[in-house]
Design an enzyme around this catalytic site. Structure first.
Site, PDB file in Angstrom:
ATOM      1  CG  ASP A 240      -0.247  -0.161   2.524  1.00 35.74           C
ATOM      2  OD1 ASP A 240       1.009  -0.223   2.542  1.00 35.74           O
ATOM      3  OD2 ASP A 240      -0.932  -0.254   3.563  1.00 35.74           O
TER       4      ASP A 240
ATOM      5  CG  ASP B 241       5.532  -2.515  13.857  1.00 30.09           C
ATOM      6  OD1 ASP B 241       5.164  -3.417  14.631  1.00 30.09           O
ATOM      7  OD2 ASP B 241       4.724  -1.720  13.329  1.00 30.09           O
TER       8      ASP B 241
END
Length: 427
Positions: free
Chosen positions: A211, A287
């Protein structure tokens, strides 16, 4: 007397007959031996003739063998000369051949799952700028799962290499209520990076998601900063993203920063760093895990002031969290930067602290409850000091930047560098 004479004649006849018989036998025997002797002589002559023929054949074969030996020696000498010539040419041309070979700077992997329309938009953006540097930045699409539309879309591009991650066992969350997608994403990341670093043996990998659009100088940016990764081991990764890169906060596309905070969203790491991370890769929330101090070990991350990636993924695993407020207004760099001529040595560990201290020393201190208003009304760099998390969140809300206080190892948030007329350094 006549009888005696008759007897003598008989004896003589018998003796003559015996003599004649013996002579006949002797003659017959001599003839037989003569014939045998003749046959033996003839056989001997034949043997002699065959032996001579054999000797001639042996001589001929020996001549051929000698000729073959000579030919082999000549061939070996020629091969030795050719090998010497090849080695000479290799030594002579090695440097020029090496200089002509374009080794990959980094593999680019686009992480995909079940959004074929998003993947197409990302691929079109990436391939638009990758064509001119395809040898330096080979592109991979790694699909997690079996969505047929995503696979068909990926395989429709001949410029990319397709990889597919299939779960070998069910994915389970560790705590009730957790989103299983974060566990699947972590597994996918580990599998894809293991494939690229171990199986394909790339020295660096740039990770994108399905994306994202990229800036025109995306590849030049990563090629320029790859040298920093190799030279300075206090740099853990290079990112193309700035969390506070909204249009109103940024203006200089050449400025880069070091940060204690891992930005992600289009980032590059080396094989040595992955070899360190892979064995202890988390089951989920990879992350946030990278942002832990015990993981990054006080190593820092390079990121630009103006983003080189733009995230258009309003619909995804995070369900559009913060998208309208923080992600949609992000500015994607749209100007050409000649990164080959930009000196990035100020980002090395032994120079950056002095570089950043110099920036702060020139910035005008602004404080008080109306600090944000004051910052808007000056055309020079300013600095605002906060005291604690609550104070930081108050200032962040007024500026419109991220309020989150995640995995911060110290109260100095060098990564929150924003700009109005000038840069506002929040520390």
């Amino acid at each position: 007397m006549a009888r005696d004479f008759c007897d003598v004649r008989i004896l003589l006849f018998v003796a003559a007959a015996a003599f004649i018989y013996i002579q006949v036998r002797l003659f017959a025997t001599q003839s037989e031996y003569a014939e045998r002797l003749g046959a033996v002589v003839e056989s001997e002559n034949q043997c002699t003739s065959q032996m001579r023929l054999l000797i001639e054949q042996i001589s001929t074969q020996q001549g051929k063998i000698v000729a073959l030996e000579e030919a082999r020696k000549i061939r070996d000498e020629e091969c030795a000369q050719l090998k010497t010539l090849i080695r000479h040419l290799e030594r002579k041309n090695l440097q020029s051949l090496t200089s002509q070979k374009e080794w990959p700077v980094a593999a680019v992997v686009i992480m995909a799952c079940n959004r074929p329309d998003y993947l197409e938009r990302t691929l079109e953006s990436v391939l638009k700028y990758q064509r001119s540097v395809s040898a330096k930045f080979p592109v991979f699409v790694s699909q997690d799962g079996t969505n047929p539309d995503v696979k068909t879309k990926a395989l429709s591009y001949s410029q990319i290499t397709y990889m597919q991650h299939l779960e070998s066992e069910p994915v389970r969350t560790e705590r009730p209520g957790e989103i299983i997608a974060y566990y699947k994403i972590a597994r996918h990341y580990k599998w894809a990076l293991d494939e690229l670093f171990t199986k394909h043996n790339f020295s660096r990998v740039i990770i994108l998601e399905d994306d994202m659009e990229i800036a025109p100088d995306f590849f030049d940016y990563f090629e320029a900063t790859s040298a920093l990764l190799e030279k300075d081991k206090t740099i853990m990764a290079v990112s193309s993203w700035n969390d506070n890169g909204q249009v109103e906060f940024v203006h200089d596309p050449e400025i880069l920063y070091r940060s204690d905070f891992f930005p992600g969203l289009g980032w590059m790491l080396t094989k040595s760093i992955w070899n360190e991370l892979s064995p202890k890769w988390p089951k989920a929330y990879w992350d946030d895990w990278v942002r832990l101090k015990e993981v990054h070990k006080d190593r820092q991350f390079i990121h630009p002031e103006v983003c080189r990636t733009y995230n258009f993924g309003e619909h995804g695993s995070s369900m559009g969290q913060f998208y309208k407020q923080y992600l949609e207004p992000i500015k994607l760099n749209d100007v050409h930067v000649d990164w080959k001529s930009v000196d990035l040595s100020y980002l090395l560990e032994d120079k950056f602290l002095n570089h950043f201290a110099h920036i702060l020393s020139k910035a005008r201190p602004v404080d008080g409850p109306d600090a944000v208003l004051k910052a808007h009304n000056v055309d020079v760099d300013v600095q605002i000091q906060y005291n604690d998390q609550r104070d930081f969140e108050r200032l962040a809300r007024q500026f419109g930047i991220f309020e989150e206080w995640k995995a911060i190892s110290s109260p100095f948030l060098f990564h929150l560098t924003v700009g109005f007329p000038g840069d506002i350094q929040i520390h």
